[in-house]
Write an enzyme that holds these catalytic residues in place. Sequence first.
Site, mmCIF file in Angstrom:
data_model
loop_
_atom_site.group_PDB
_atom_site.id
_atom_site.type_symbol
_atom_site.label_atom_id
_atom_site.label_comp_id
_atom_site.label_asym_id
_atom_site.label_seq_id
_atom_site.Cartn_x
_atom_site.Cartn_y
_atom_site.Cartn_z
ATOM 1 N N GLU A 1 -7.488 -9.575 -4.547
ATOM 2 C CA GLU A 1 -7.758 -11.122 -4.621
ATOM 3 C C GLU A 1 -8.111 -11.403 -6.059
ATOM 4 O O GLU A 1 -8.088 -12.514 -6.611
ATOM 5 C CB GLU A 1 -8.162 -12.387 -4.304
ATOM 6 C CG GLU A 1 -7.460 -12.104 -2.750
ATOM 7 C CD GLU A 1 -7.956 -11.287 -1.614
ATOM 8 O OE1 GLU A 1 -8.352 -9.979 -2.192
ATOM 9 O OE2 GLU A 1 -7.247 -11.210 -0.381
ATOM 10 N N GLU B 1 -6.708 -8.677 5.716
ATOM 11 C CA GLU B 1 -7.689 -9.898 6.084
ATOM 12 C C GLU B 1 -6.731 -9.393 8.194
ATOM 13 O O GLU B 1 -7.961 -9.453 9.005
ATOM 14 C CB GLU B 1 -7.723 -10.878 5.999
ATOM 15 C CG GLU B 1 -8.530 -10.610 4.604
ATOM 16 C CD GLU B 1 -8.143 -12.082 3.624
ATOM 17 O OE1 GLU B 1 -7.756 -12.131 2.587
ATOM 18 O OE2 GLU B 1 -9.813 -12.736 3.130
ATOM 19 N N ALA C 1 -1.543 -12.828 1.074
ATOM 20 C CA ALA C 1 -1.131 -14.855 0.700
ATOM 21 C C ALA C 1 0.113 -14.869 0.027
ATOM 22 O O ALA C 1 0.409 -13.659 -0.868
ATOM 23 C CB ALA C 1 -2.521 -15.265 0.994
ATOM 24 N N GLY D 1 -4.309 -10.762 2.185
ATOM 25 C CA GLY D 1 -4.681 -10.630 3.698
ATOM 26 C C GLY D 1 -4.150 -9.956 4.290
ATOM 27 O O GLY D 1 -3.365 -10.537 5.850
HETATM 28 N N1 CO8 Z 1 3.332 -12.743 -2.741
HETATM 29 C C1 CO8 Z 1 5.020 -13.180 -2.906
HETATM 30 N N2 CO8 Z 1 5.804 -12.712 -3.360
HETATM 31 C C2 CO8 Z 1 5.062 -11.316 -3.149
HETATM 32 C C3 CO8 Z 1 4.062 -10.526 -2.706
HETATM 33 C C4 CO8 Z 1 2.849 -11.888 -2.724
HETATM 34 N N3 CO8 Z 1 1.549 -11.465 -1.991
HETATM 35 N N4 CO8 Z 1 3.552 -9.679 -2.984
HETATM 36 C C5 CO8 Z 1 5.189 -9.042 -3.345
HETATM 37 N N5 CO8 Z 1 5.637 -9.893 -3.433
HETATM 38 C C6 CO8 Z 1 6.800 -10.125 -4.096
HETATM 39 C C7 CO8 Z 1 7.649 -10.006 -5.234
HETATM 40 O O1 CO8 Z 1 7.567 -10.586 -6.048
HETATM 41 C C8 CO8 Z 1 8.751 -9.695 -5.477
HETATM 42 O O2 CO8 Z 1 9.814 -10.704 -5.202
HETATM 43 P P1 CO8 Z 1 10.776 -10.559 -5.772
HETATM 44 O O3 CO8 Z 1 11.784 -9.277 -5.921
HETATM 45 O O4 CO8 Z 1 11.505 -12.102 -5.365
HETATM 46 O O5 CO8 Z 1 10.101 -10.557 -7.495
HETATM 47 C C9 CO8 Z 1 8.796 -8.992 -4.042
HETATM 48 O O6 CO8 Z 1 8.458 -8.640 -3.098
HETATM 49 C C10 CO8 Z 1 8.835 -7.223 -4.302
HETATM 50 O O7 CO8 Z 1 7.454 -6.728 -5.047
HETATM 51 P P2 CO8 Z 1 7.773 -6.139 -5.943
HETATM 52 O O8 CO8 Z 1 8.861 -6.044 -6.722
HETATM 53 O O9 CO8 Z 1 6.506 -6.425 -6.697
HETATM 54 O O10 CO8 Z 1 7.009 -4.826 -5.478
HETATM 55 P P3 CO8 Z 1 6.226 -3.322 -6.088
HETATM 56 O O11 CO8 Z 1 7.214 -1.548 -5.372
HETATM 57 O O12 CO8 Z 1 6.772 -3.046 -7.585
HETATM 58 O O13 CO8 Z 1 4.729 -3.473 -6.325
HETATM 59 C C11 CO8 Z 1 2.711 -3.953 -4.821
HETATM 60 C C12 CO8 Z 1 4.257 -3.642 -4.603
HETATM 61 C C13 CO8 Z 1 1.731 -3.172 -5.539
HETATM 62 C C14 CO8 Z 1 2.898 -4.591 -3.684
HETATM 63 C C15 CO8 Z 1 3.166 -5.616 -5.249
HETATM 64 O O14 CO8 Z 1 4.700 -7.044 -5.023
HETATM 65 C C16 CO8 Z 1 1.718 -6.892 -5.601
HETATM 66 O O15 CO8 Z 1 0.985 -6.434 -5.930
HETATM 67 N N6 CO8 Z 1 2.265 -7.750 -4.689
HETATM 68 C C17 CO8 Z 1 1.069 -8.601 -4.924
HETATM 69 C C18 CO8 Z 1 -0.332 -8.272 -4.140
HETATM 70 C C19 CO8 Z 1 -1.415 -8.985 -4.204
HETATM 71 O O16 CO8 Z 1 -2.300 -9.350 -4.891
HETATM 72 N N7 CO8 Z 1 -1.978 -9.348 -2.939
HETATM 73 C C20 CO8 Z 1 -2.608 -10.420 -2.353
HETATM 74 C C21 CO8 Z 1 -2.585 -11.999 -2.364
HETATM 75 S S1 CO8 Z 1 -3.833 -13.060 -3.038
HETATM 76 C C22 CO8 Z 1 -3.871 -13.035 -0.834
HETATM 77 O O17 CO8 Z 1 -3.941 -12.101 -0.009
HETATM 78 C C23 CO8 Z 1 -5.427 -14.516 -0.439
HETATM 79 C C24 CO8 Z 1 -5.451 -14.641 0.914
HETATM 80 C C25 CO8 Z 1 -6.509 -15.412 1.340
HETATM 81 C C26 CO8 Z 1 -5.639 -16.632 0.701
HETATM 82 C C27 CO8 Z 1 -7.178 -18.368 0.991
HETATM 83 C C28 CO8 Z 1 -6.614 -18.843 0.772
HETATM 84 C C29 CO8 Z 1 -7.330 -20.080 -0.076
#
Ligand code: CO8
Length: 259
Positions: free
Chosen positions: A133, A113, A65, A110
């Site tokens: 998460e 999921e 998400a 997500g």
């Molecule tokens: N949300 C928003 N932006 C994201 C997300 C995300 N989940 N994942 C990646 N991005 C963005 C980064 O911010 C970045 O944007 P920008 O270039 O503008 O800075 C771009 O995508 C590229 O990402 P990275 O530079 O971080 O790429 P890396 O290769 O260095 O890393 C990863 C890749 C390991 C996948 C890293 O991006 C990461 O850890 N992402 C987040 C993963 C995460 O924690 N996901 C879980 C999110 S929480 C969730 O899903 C909850 C669901 C249930 C919701 C319930 C609602 C109440």
Amino acid sequence: MDFKNILLKEEGNIAIVTINRESKLNALNTETILELTCLFDSLYSKDIRCCILTGAGNKAFVAGADISEMANMNVIEAKEFANRGHRLMNIIENAPFPVIAAVNGYALGGGSEIALACDFIYASNNAKFGLPEVGLGVFPGFGGTQRLTKRVGPAKAKELILSGEMIDACTALDLGIVNKVVELDKLMDETLNIAKKIASKAPYAVKLAKELIELATNVDLKRGLKVEADYFSLCFATEDQKEGMKAFLEKRKAEFKGN
Ligand code: CO8
């Protein structure tokens, strides 16, 4: 229908839906969730016999998400966001056709999921699954606590969800999260192959079998078998049952029309 964050391609009766926010690793923001819900809703009323869900690019299926959107949500907004996510997962899970996730990279939070809401998952060998998460001060809120537990059992679900640990595609295969792992450049071909096989079968029989398998995870055997007998007899009200059995006896390929 024009969408900003998703693409739809139709190959015969197969719909290929691509989440297309590559610069954000296909993270699910509200707009994307609403677009996907609207698209799947519209596919319900078309003659779609199988659907493939994937992510744009070769790095991520869906990295979760959208954290930038969630960061400042209040309680009411978070509830609304979770409800929207649940609606989307349910509309995918209950689709009257099979939905296959083609996971082509990160499937985090997500992203895992939504893949778990699909009927089954094919993954590329660079795919990574995880529910990170708890490291963000929340927990899987798009159905992950429930669907992962049903898929792998409570002990493995606890290990993955409570640690937030990321696993590779082969580990996901061993756990039964993924059905097949292939090289990234073969992922769409392999997924299309199985989708074509499914799409060539009798659609109503496929739809009822999908419902019954889902039912098996929720009711006891006695109840499941009763519904199975009811649904089985329903197939005999279709032209496709007549065509399927006639074609077998005539030693030819059946032509199913979905009626
Ligand atoms: N949300 C928003 N932006 C994201 C997300 C995300 N989940 N994942 C990646 N991005 C963005 C980064 O911010 C970045 O944007 P920008 O270039 O503008 O800075 C771009 O995508 C590229 O990402 P990275 O530079 O971080 O790429 P890396 O290769 O260095 O890393 C990863 C890749 C390991 C996948 C890293 O991006 C990461 O850890 N992402 C987040 C993963 C995460 O924690 N996901 C879980 C999110 S929480 C969730 O899903 C909850 C669901 C249930 C919701 C319930 C609602 C109440």
